[in-house]
Design a protein around this motif. Sequence first.
Motif, PDB file in Angstrom:
ATOM      1  N   ASP A 187      14.646 -44.006  51.157  1.00 31.65           N
ATOM      2  CA  ASP A 187      14.331 -44.903  50.052  1.00 31.65           C
ATOM      3  C   ASP A 187      13.233 -45.908  50.393  1.00 31.65           C
ATOM      4  O   ASP A 187      12.566 -46.427  49.494  1.00 31.65           O
ATOM      5  N   LEU A 188      13.033 -46.188  51.684  1.00 30.82           N
ATOM      6  CA  LEU A 188      11.983 -47.116  52.081  1.00 30.82           C
ATOM      7  C   LEU A 188      10.581 -46.568  51.818  1.00 30.82           C
ATOM      8  O   LEU A 188       9.615 -47.326  51.782  1.00 30.82           O
ATOM      9  N   ALA A 189      10.473 -45.258  51.625  1.00 27.03           N
ATOM     10  CA  ALA A 189       9.177 -44.632  51.310  1.00 27.03           C
ATOM     11  C   ALA A 189       8.112 -45.015  52.338  1.00 27.03           C
ATOM     12  O   ALA A 189       6.994 -45.399  52.001  1.00 27.03           O
ATOM     13  N   LEU A 190       8.489 -44.885  53.601  1.00 26.73           N
ATOM     14  CA  LEU A 190       7.567 -45.181  54.698  1.00 26.73           C
ATOM     15  C   LEU A 190       7.267 -43.946  55.540  1.00 26.73           C
ATOM     16  O   LEU A 190       6.744 -44.062  56.648  1.00 26.73           O
ATOM     17  N   GLY A 191       7.604 -42.781  55.010  1.00 25.03           N
ATOM     18  CA  GLY A 191       7.302 -41.540  55.708  1.00 25.03           C
ATOM     19  C   GLY A 191       8.506 -40.763  56.180  1.00 25.03           C
ATOM     20  O   GLY A 191       8.390 -39.585  56.525  1.00 25.03           O
TER      21      GLY A 191
END
Length: 235
Positions: A143-147
């Motif tokens: 969910d952090l959408a950091l890879g």
Amino acid sequence: MQPAPLTAVGEAHVALLSLLDGLDDAQVSGDSALPGWSRGHVLAHLTDNARMFARLARHALCDELVDTYDGGQAERDAIIEANASRDAATHRAELARECAALESVWKEVAAQDAWGRRVTFRDGDIGTTVYARWREVWIHMVDLALGAGPADWPAELAAHAVDFLLVRLPADTVLLAEDVDRRWTTGEPRTAVTGGVRDLAAWLAGRVPPTVPDAPRGLPQLGPWPPHPPRRDRP
């Protein structure tokens, strides 16, 4: 006996903190993959989730059964909102501190072999919170959408997530995880869903799977997330 994923949770914490290396303030305020939440909201949740589980464990070691949050859902939400706007450095420091504190209290639990002490979270015991933290960290890393994505989930975590989320399926479904030779059924199977174990887990968790599972009759509609069971009075 300690829960199987205790070491795995520590590894998940390491992966989470490594993911945040180089995180800047602009990224913190940017959108997460969860509607209405910034990355800061996700980080605030992960930080407070660790604090909450440590609190429950400390009280349980004293044979005290306390509410997950004294103020219920409203308190949980208020904590997340209050801390979401922290800068990146503070988020990293507070998350690292609470992860370490949680692992420390679990060491006390292990020393006393007290995993079966009851807690109010999902009306379970301390051991079940270890599994819950395992799920929380890996799912919210996505969910952090950091890879990070479901392809990064350990196969054991993915299989556990399927076990936990199986109640979301209609009662006529069979799941087939081809890569780990696992099968799950919910009653008399009429609908077959096939894929890798991470694909199945991500789909059940409402996240985008690496490869959409195959279902000749179409993917069934998922029900709600497993509800919290009613709390029992302590005997």
